[in-house]
Scaffold this motif. Structure first.
Motif, PDB file in Angstrom:
ATOM      1  N   LEU A 281       0.825  -1.207   0.000  1.00 39.69           N
ATOM      2  CA  LEU A 281       0.000   0.000   0.000  1.00 39.69           C
ATOM      3  C   LEU A 281       0.859   1.258   0.000  1.00 39.69           C
ATOM      4  N   ARG A 282       1.945   1.234   0.775  1.00 43.47           N
ATOM      5  CA  ARG A 282       2.823   2.411   0.849  1.00 43.47           C
ATOM      6  C   ARG A 282       3.470   2.687  -0.506  1.00 43.47           C
TER       7      ARG A 282
ATOM      8  N   GLN B 240       6.306  19.722  -9.929  1.00 42.08           N
ATOM      9  CA  GLN B 240       7.536  19.015 -10.274  1.00 42.08           C
ATOM     10  C   GLN B 240       8.267  18.541  -9.025  1.00 42.08           C
ATOM     11  N   THR B 241       8.272  19.373  -7.975  1.00 42.17           N
ATOM     12  CA  THR B 241       8.910  18.983  -6.715  1.00 42.17           C
ATOM     13  C   THR B 241       8.214  17.766  -6.117  1.00 42.17           C
ATOM     14  N   GLN B 242       6.884  17.766  -6.166  1.00 40.32           N
ATOM     15  CA  GLN B 242       6.128  16.628  -5.645  1.00 40.32           C
ATOM     16  C   GLN B 242       6.375  15.367  -6.481  1.00 40.32           C
ATOM     17  N   LEU B 243       6.452  15.533  -7.791  1.00 36.97           N
ATOM     18  CA  LEU B 243       6.734  14.397  -8.668  1.00 36.97           C
ATOM     19  C   LEU B 243       8.094  13.796  -8.347  1.00 36.97           C
ATOM     20  N   HIS B 244       9.101  14.646  -8.217  1.00 34.68           N
ATOM     21  CA  HIS B 244      10.443  14.154  -7.905  1.00 34.68           C
ATOM     22  C   HIS B 244      10.469  13.453  -6.544  1.00 34.68           C
ATOM     23  N   ALA B 245       9.743  13.997  -5.575  1.00 32.21           N
ATOM     24  CA  ALA B 245       9.704  13.385  -4.245  1.00 32.21           C
ATOM     25  C   ALA B 245       9.081  11.993  -4.307  1.00 32.21           C
ATOM     26  N   ALA B 246       8.012  11.849  -5.087  1.00 32.57           N
ATOM     27  CA  ALA B 246       7.361  10.544  -5.212  1.00 32.57           C
ATOM     28  C   ALA B 246       8.284   9.538  -5.887  1.00 32.57           C
ATOM     29  N   CYS B 247       8.968   9.961  -6.948  1.00 34.10           N
ATOM     30  CA  CYS B 247       9.878   9.065  -7.658  1.00 34.10           C
ATOM     31  C   CYS B 247      11.073   8.686  -6.787  1.00 34.10           C
ATOM     32  N   GLU B 248      11.585   9.640  -6.037  1.00 37.67           N
ATOM     33  CA  GLU B 248      12.716   9.356  -5.150  1.00 37.67           C
ATOM     34  C   GLU B 248      12.298   8.406  -4.032  1.00 37.67           C
ATOM     35  N   ALA B 249      11.066   8.536  -3.552  1.00 41.95           N
ATOM     36  CA  ALA B 249      10.566   7.614  -2.533  1.00 41.95           C
ATOM     37  C   ALA B 249      10.449   6.203  -3.102  1.00 41.95           C
ATOM     38  N   LEU B 250       9.985   6.097  -4.350  1.00 48.01           N
ATOM     39  CA  LEU B 250       9.924   4.787  -4.994  1.00 48.01           C
ATOM     40  C   LEU B 250      11.314   4.181  -5.152  1.00 48.01           C
TER      41      LEU B 250
ATOM     42  N   ALA C 242      13.926   4.753  -3.308  1.00 47.29           N
ATOM     43  CA  ALA C 242      14.401   4.342  -1.986  1.00 47.29           C
ATOM     44  C   ALA C 242      13.784   3.012  -1.572  1.00 47.29           C
ATOM     45  N   GLU C 243      12.509   2.828  -1.871  1.00 44.22           N
ATOM     46  CA  GLU C 243      11.855   1.556  -1.551  1.00 44.22           C
ATOM     47  C   GLU C 243      12.502   0.410  -2.312  1.00 44.22           C
ATOM     48  N   LEU C 244      12.821   0.641  -3.573  1.00 46.12           N
ATOM     49  CA  LEU C 244      13.429  -0.409  -4.395  1.00 46.12           C
ATOM     50  C   LEU C 244      14.853  -0.722  -3.955  1.00 46.12           C
ATOM     51  N   VAL C 245      15.567   0.278  -3.499  1.00 46.59           N
ATOM     52  CA  VAL C 245      16.916   0.048  -2.972  1.00 46.59           C
ATOM     53  C   VAL C 245      16.842  -0.763  -1.686  1.00 46.59           C
ATOM     54  N   ALA C 246      15.851  -0.440  -0.842  1.00 51.33           N
ATOM     55  CA  ALA C 246      15.705  -1.149   0.434  1.00 51.33           C
ATOM     56  C   ALA C 246      15.299  -2.602   0.224  1.00 51.33           C
ATOM     57  N   ALA C 247      14.403  -2.839  -0.723  1.00 51.43           N
ATOM     58  CA  ALA C 247      13.931  -4.195  -1.008  1.00 51.43           C
ATOM     59  C   ALA C 247      13.307  -4.202  -2.396  1.00 51.43           C
ATOM     60  N   PRO C 248      13.942  -4.856  -3.367  1.00 57.95           N
ATOM     61  CA  PRO C 248      13.404  -4.867  -4.728  1.00 57.95           C
ATOM     62  C   PRO C 248      11.981  -5.390  -4.768  1.00 57.95           C
ATOM     63  N   LEU C 249      11.198  -4.828  -5.666  1.00 65.18           N
ATOM     64  CA  LEU C 249       9.830  -5.299  -5.858  1.00 65.18           C
ATOM     65  C   LEU C 249       9.840  -6.550  -6.734  1.00 65.18           C
ATOM     66  N   PRO C 250       8.909  -7.474  -6.499  1.00 65.24           N
ATOM     67  CA  PRO C 250       8.807  -8.643  -7.378  1.00 65.24           C
ATOM     68  C   PRO C 250       8.557  -8.202  -8.817  1.00 65.24           C
ATOM     69  N   SER C 251       9.213  -8.842  -9.753  1.00 65.41           N
ATOM     70  CA  SER C 251       9.044  -8.446 -11.154  1.00 65.41           C
ATOM     71  C   SER C 251       8.831  -9.636 -12.072  1.00 65.41           C
TER      72      SER C 251
ATOM     73  N   GLY D 156       4.321  -3.466  -7.510  1.00 62.02           N
ATOM     74  CA  GLY D 156       5.154  -3.631  -8.693  1.00 62.02           C
ATOM     75  C   GLY D 156       4.473  -3.155  -9.957  1.00 62.02           C
ATOM     76  N   VAL D 157       3.179  -3.454 -10.087  1.00 62.29           N
ATOM     77  CA  VAL D 157       2.420  -2.988 -11.246  1.00 62.29           C
ATOM     78  C   VAL D 157       2.381  -1.466 -11.283  1.00 62.29           C
ATOM     79  N   SER D 158       1.997  -0.872 -10.179  1.00 66.35           N
ATOM     80  CA  SER D 158       1.793   0.580 -10.141  1.00 66.35           C
ATOM     81  C   SER D 158       3.098   1.343 -10.359  1.00 66.35           C
ATOM     82  N   ALA D 159       4.189   0.852  -9.780  1.00 64.77           N
ATOM     83  CA  ALA D 159       5.478   1.520  -9.959  1.00 64.77           C
ATOM     84  C   ALA D 159       5.924   1.455 -11.414  1.00 64.77           C
ATOM     85  N   ALA D 160       5.778   0.283 -12.041  1.00 67.46           N
ATOM     86  CA  ALA D 160       6.205   0.130 -13.435  1.00 67.46           C
ATOM     87  C   ALA D 160       5.347   0.978 -14.372  1.00 67.46           C
TER      88      ALA D 160
END
Length: 212
Positions: A92-93, A129-139, A141-150, A159-163
């Motif tokens: 959800l996050r 644009q600042t909000q967009l960059h923040a959302a992408c950077e948060a994504l 960081a999540e992928l660095v912490a633990a890759p999403l199933p692909s 995984g669907v929503s991020a891609a």
């Protein structure tokens, strides 16, 4: 079921890919909220994409609400939402970050394409644009912490929503708005996901759609 909308909308494509992964058959009616407004309004007077017409004839809208409905349907191959609470919270996050990125990217597209240049408000564009960059950077960081199933059998809603969000950003925004080299994890995840049959069958160009 019938999904109404164009696949160049990240919200429509998110539903199409998810239904494919869940093994739920549907037909796509590629109507635009712009060029086929009146046809769309005849189906849903709010003219909101995506719209889903259920087998029972009910008209649903909003990608998250449509997918909540789909998750309850009998006969689906699998769920894209984990049963374990901790795993579900992460999905959800991450999905929230992906949808925020979609929202801000869509706002930029609308602002630039629909509003005359002399009417565009630079501080508002900068904020989005600042909000967009923040959302992408948060994504990222999540992928660095633990890759999403692909993989096809393990892909979840995060995984669907991020891609889907990443491809929309790259296709719909201006070059350099969100440079891929700054977000290698997100770009790599999207590339792997886009090779899966459920993504291939629902391309960004709606004219190439084909049922699985």
């Amino acid at each position: 079921m019938e999904l109404v909308g164009m696949l160049d909308s990240p919200y429509v494509r998110r539903v199409a890919v998810s239904l494919g992964l869940m093994g739920l058959p549907f037909q796509l009616r590629p109507l635009s909220v712009f060029s086929t407004f009146d046809q769309f309004r005849a189906i849903n007077p709010v003219v909101k994409a995506p719209t889903l017409i259920t087998d029972g004839g009910a008209v649903l809208m909003d990608s998250s609400l449509i997918l909540d409905y789909a998750e309850q349907l009998p006969g689906k191959r699998r769920s894209l939402m984990p049963a374990d609470l901790d795993e579900r919270v992460r999905v959800l996050r991450v999905t929230g970050f992906a949808l925020a990125a979609c929202e801000k990217a869509v706002q930029l597209v609308y602002e630039r394409k629909l509003r005359p240049a002399d009417k565009q408000h630079a501080p508002w564009l900068q904020r989005v644009q600042t909000q967009l960059h923040a959302a992408c950077e948060a994504l990222e960081a999540e992928l660095v912490a633990a890759p999403l199933p692909s993989a096809e059998e393990t892909m979840d809603q995060a995984g669907v929503s991020a891609a889907v969000a990443w491809l929309f950003i790259q296709k719909a925004l201006q070059p350099g708005d969100v440079p891929a080299e700054r977000l290698p994890g997100l770009a790599a995840h999207s590339a792997r996901a886009e090779a899966l049959p459920a993504f291939v069958s629902a391309p960004f160009d709606s004219s190439g759609w084909k049922p699985l």
